[in-house]
Design a protein around this motif. Structure first.
Motif, mmCIF file in Angstrom:
data_model
loop_
_atom_site.group_PDB
_atom_site.id
_atom_site.type_symbol
_atom_site.label_atom_id
_atom_site.label_comp_id
_atom_site.label_asym_id
_atom_site.label_seq_id
_atom_site.Cartn_x
_atom_site.Cartn_y
_atom_site.Cartn_z
ATOM 1 N N SER A 136 -47.643 30.084 36.292
ATOM 2 C CA SER A 136 -46.263 30.528 36.057
ATOM 3 C C SER A 136 -45.867 30.413 34.594
ATOM 4 C CB SER A 136 -45.294 29.711 36.925
ATOM 5 O OG SER A 136 -45.292 28.348 36.538
ATOM 6 N N LEU A 137 -46.347 29.378 33.906
ATOM 7 C CA LEU A 137 -46.000 29.197 32.497
ATOM 8 C C LEU A 137 -46.744 30.163 31.590
ATOM 9 C CD1 LEU A 137 -45.866 25.300 32.298
ATOM 10 C CD2 LEU A 137 -43.936 26.870 32.115
ATOM 11 N N ALA A 138 -47.892 30.664 32.059
ATOM 12 C CA ALA A 138 -48.658 31.619 31.254
ATOM 13 C C ALA A 138 -47.939 32.964 31.152
ATOM 14 C CB ALA A 138 -50.048 31.823 31.842
ATOM 15 N N GLN A 139 -47.014 33.223 32.091
ATOM 16 C CA GLN A 139 -46.244 34.459 32.073
ATOM 17 C C GLN A 139 -44.938 34.211 31.324
ATOM 18 O OE1 GLN A 139 -45.719 35.421 36.182
ATOM 19 N NE2 GLN A 139 -47.894 35.757 36.552
ATOM 20 N N LYS A 140 -44.548 35.150 30.485
ATOM 21 C CA LYS A 140 -43.318 35.002 29.705
ATOM 22 C C LYS A 140 -42.109 35.179 30.620
ATOM 23 C CE LYS A 140 -45.255 36.548 25.301
ATOM 24 N NZ LYS A 140 -45.163 37.537 24.203
ATOM 25 N N ARG A 141 -41.233 34.221 30.564
ATOM 26 C CA ARG A 141 -40.005 34.303 31.353
ATOM 27 C C ARG A 141 -38.806 34.257 30.401
ATOM 28 N NH1 ARG A 141 -40.358 29.620 35.648
ATOM 29 N NH2 ARG A 141 -41.014 28.494 33.800
ATOM 30 N N GLU A 142 -38.007 35.281 30.467
ATOM 31 C CA GLU A 142 -36.867 35.374 29.559
ATOM 32 C C GLU A 142 -35.657 34.597 30.077
ATOM 33 O OE1 GLU A 142 -37.151 36.661 26.662
ATOM 34 O OE2 GLU A 142 -39.195 37.359 27.014
ATOM 35 N N VAL A 143 -35.516 34.514 31.410
ATOM 36 C CA VAL A 143 -34.353 33.861 31.999
ATOM 37 C C VAL A 143 -34.543 32.353 31.981
ATOM 38 C CG1 VAL A 143 -32.906 33.646 34.048
ATOM 39 C CG2 VAL A 143 -33.946 35.849 33.480
ATOM 40 N N LEU A 265 -52.512 19.456 29.476
ATOM 41 C CA LEU A 265 -51.855 19.488 28.169
ATOM 42 C C LEU A 265 -51.409 20.899 27.795
ATOM 43 C CD1 LEU A 265 -53.989 16.961 26.086
ATOM 44 C CD2 LEU A 265 -51.740 16.624 27.133
ATOM 45 N N PHE A 266 -52.086 21.913 28.344
ATOM 46 C CA PHE A 266 -51.604 23.285 28.158
ATOM 47 C C PHE A 266 -50.221 23.441 28.782
ATOM 48 C CE2 PHE A 266 -51.016 27.318 30.465
ATOM 49 C CZ PHE A 266 -50.877 28.183 29.383
ATOM 50 N N ILE A 267 -50.039 22.868 29.965
ATOM 51 C CA ILE A 267 -48.733 22.910 30.642
ATOM 52 C C ILE A 267 -47.690 22.183 29.801
ATOM 53 C CG2 ILE A 267 -47.459 22.062 32.652
ATOM 54 C CD1 ILE A 267 -49.979 22.603 34.318
ATOM 55 N N VAL A 268 -48.062 21.023 29.261
ATOM 56 C CA VAL A 268 -47.135 20.260 28.413
ATOM 57 C C VAL A 268 -46.678 21.099 27.224
ATOM 58 C CG1 VAL A 268 -46.904 18.255 26.903
ATOM 59 C CG2 VAL A 268 -48.062 18.024 29.101
ATOM 60 N N ARG A 269 -47.635 21.709 26.527
ATOM 61 C CA ARG A 269 -47.295 22.512 25.348
ATOM 62 C C ARG A 269 -46.384 23.679 25.725
ATOM 63 N NH1 ARG A 269 -51.534 26.202 22.033
ATOM 64 N NH2 ARG A 269 -51.297 27.346 23.976
ATOM 65 N N ALA A 270 -46.692 24.352 26.847
ATOM 66 C CA ALA A 270 -45.886 25.492 27.270
ATOM 67 C C ALA A 270 -44.455 25.068 27.590
ATOM 68 C CB ALA A 270 -46.527 26.171 28.476
ATOM 69 N N ILE A 271 -44.295 23.942 28.261
ATOM 70 C CA ILE A 271 -42.959 23.452 28.620
ATOM 71 C C ILE A 271 -42.179 23.066 27.371
ATOM 72 C CG2 ILE A 271 -41.717 21.541 29.712
ATOM 73 C CD1 ILE A 271 -43.830 21.598 31.931
ATOM 74 N N LYS A 273 -42.628 24.047 24.318
ATOM 75 C CA LYS A 273 -42.330 25.252 23.540
ATOM 76 C C LYS A 273 -41.138 25.994 24.129
ATOM 77 C CE LYS A 273 -44.594 29.328 21.560
ATOM 78 N NZ LYS A 273 -45.851 30.123 21.494
ATOM 79 N N ARG A 274 -41.072 26.065 25.463
ATOM 80 C CA ARG A 274 -39.930 26.719 26.124
ATOM 81 C C ARG A 274 -38.624 25.995 25.818
ATOM 82 N NH1 ARG A 274 -39.040 29.560 30.480
ATOM 83 N NH2 ARG A 274 -38.142 27.845 31.677
ATOM 84 N N HIS A 275 -38.708 24.696 25.543
ATOM 85 C CA HIS A 275 -37.513 23.903 25.244
ATOM 86 C C HIS A 275 -37.227 23.839 23.745
ATOM 87 C CE1 HIS A 275 -38.024 22.680 29.418
ATOM 88 N NE2 HIS A 275 -36.829 22.121 29.363
ATOM 89 N N GLY A 276 -37.931 24.659 22.970
ATOM 90 C CA GLY A 276 -37.674 24.715 21.537
ATOM 91 C C GLY A 276 -38.261 23.577 20.744
ATOM 92 N N GLY A 277 -39.207 22.848 21.322
ATOM 93 C CA GLY A 277 -39.809 21.714 20.624
ATOM 94 C C GLY A 277 -41.267 21.951 20.328
ATOM 95 N N LYS A 278 -41.958 20.875 20.018
ATOM 96 C CA LYS A 278 -43.395 20.967 19.755
ATOM 97 C C LYS A 278 -44.069 19.668 20.182
ATOM 98 C CE LYS A 278 -42.923 19.641 14.862
ATOM 99 N NZ LYS A 278 -43.210 20.025 13.471
ATOM 100 N N VAL A 279 -45.373 19.755 20.437
ATOM 101 C CA VAL A 279 -46.144 18.601 20.863
ATOM 102 C C VAL A 279 -47.368 18.475 19.971
ATOM 103 C CG1 VAL A 279 -47.399 19.970 22.584
ATOM 104 C CG2 VAL A 279 -47.288 17.481 22.826
ATOM 105 N N SER A 280 -47.758 17.250 19.682
ATOM 106 C CA SER A 280 -48.922 17.020 18.824
ATOM 107 C C SER A 280 -49.644 15.769 19.283
ATOM 108 C CB SER A 280 -48.486 16.874 17.358
ATOM 109 O OG SER A 280 -47.597 15.772 17.216
ATOM 110 N N ALA A 281 -50.890 15.649 18.836
ATOM 111 C CA ALA A 281 -51.692 14.471 19.168
ATOM 112 C C ALA A 281 -52.263 13.881 17.890
ATOM 113 C CB ALA A 281 -52.824 14.847 20.129
#
Length: 302
Positions: A136-143, A265-271, A273-281
């Motif tokens: 679901s996160l791999a697909q772009k969701r505008e809403v 971690l792909f899911i983490v990054r996608a979430i 990013k959707r919230h306007g943030g970033k993740v790093s290790a």
């Protein structure tokens, strides 16, 4: 699986070799063209442009082929990992059910079997949820139905859940820097998605700690408009060259004995990013632990 990997490596080598040979042939052809037509300016110009187009096309085609072969290899690794993650708990549950059906066991043993089967069911459910979430996160969701969220309670609940399902003593999953009392760590977002991100990072920290589980969690506001969640472990660590790759879909760091699907971690990054943030290790290297940091935009509500 090793046969497939060897075959794909040969395919990568073949693609690279073919690309290099074609580029060498094009260079030879262009040099010959220049030698034969060095007095004809327009012929040289047209030949040079044509040569550059051919070289660019060959390079792009070779890069594309190599990337596709590696992507297919990662996809196969993911399928194998998911198959294992689904098959193992199902086999375990079936074994205990057959034992309960064929043999008479005492109440204490029966309760132990039930607990094991419930743990296997939870593992099975988590794997299915991970795969569905990644899709679901791999697909772009505008809403986006985001609303102000206090992340401290969600983070505390996530810590308790991970400690419970991994049977950890309270001191093994603890606050490294506790939230400041009465401080509001508010972001605009989706509570369930943020919970998923926190759970994935904490689960990863436990999994890659192996027998040295000692995980510290920090919730801080380094600036007035930013919130950071940091999860630090003392586990296997990450080589410097893999720090950015671990957030790619299907990518799994080479750690024998550590199970996983390569999508957490792909899911983490996608979430994030959707919230306007970033993740790093960050990691000092193999065997020196890892710190994963989530940065989220902070808001203030009246």
């Amino acid at each position: 699986m090793p046969i497939k990997i060897t075959t794909r490596r040969k395919a990568v080598g073949t693609a690279l070799t073919l690309g290099i040979l074609l580029i060498a042939a094009a260079v030879t052809l262009n040099i010959s063209w220049i030698i034969l037509n060095w007095r004809e300016f327009w012929m040289l110009l047209i030949g040079g442009i044509f040569f550059l187009v051919i070289i660019a096309g060959m390079i792009l085609n070779t890069i594309f082929l190599v990337r596709e072969i590696r992507r297919n290899e990662q996809h196969d690794s993911f399928i194998n990992a998911v198959t294992h993650e689904l098959k193992t708990p199902i086999t375990s549950i079936r074994l205990y059910l057959e034992t309960l059906k064929k043999r008479s066991v005492d109440e204490e043993k029966r309760k132990q079997f039930y607990d094991i089967m419930l743990d296997d069911t939870d593992r099975l459910l988590r794997t299915v949820e991970q795969v569905l979430k990644a899709g679901s996160l791999a697909q772009k969701r505008e809403v986006q139905n985001f609303k102000p969220i206090e992340i401290e309670p969600i983070l505390r609940d996530s810590m308790e859940l991970v400690a419970t399902r991994n049977h950890l003593a309270p001191e093994l999953l603890h606050w490294q820097i506790e939230p400041i009392p009465n401080e509001h760590y508010t972001v605009l977002g989706d509570a369930e998605e943020l919970r998923t991100a926190f759970l994935n990072i904490l689960d990863n920290a436990v999994k890659y700690s192996r027998e040295k589980v000692d995980i510290g969690v920090s919730l801080v506001a380094p600036t007035i408009d930013q919130v950071e969640v940091r999860v630090t472990d003392k586990g296997v660590g990450i080589p410097r060259g893999e720090l950015k790759r671990i957030f790619k879909r299907f990518y799994r760091a080479a750690n024998p004995g550590v199970k996983g699907t390569g999508i957490g971690l792909f899911i983490v990054r996608a979430i994030v990013k959707r919230h306007g943030g970033k993740v790093s290790a960050a990691s000092e290297g193999a065997g020196k632990g890892t710190t994963v940091t989530l940065e989220l935009p902070r808001i203030f509500t009246t």
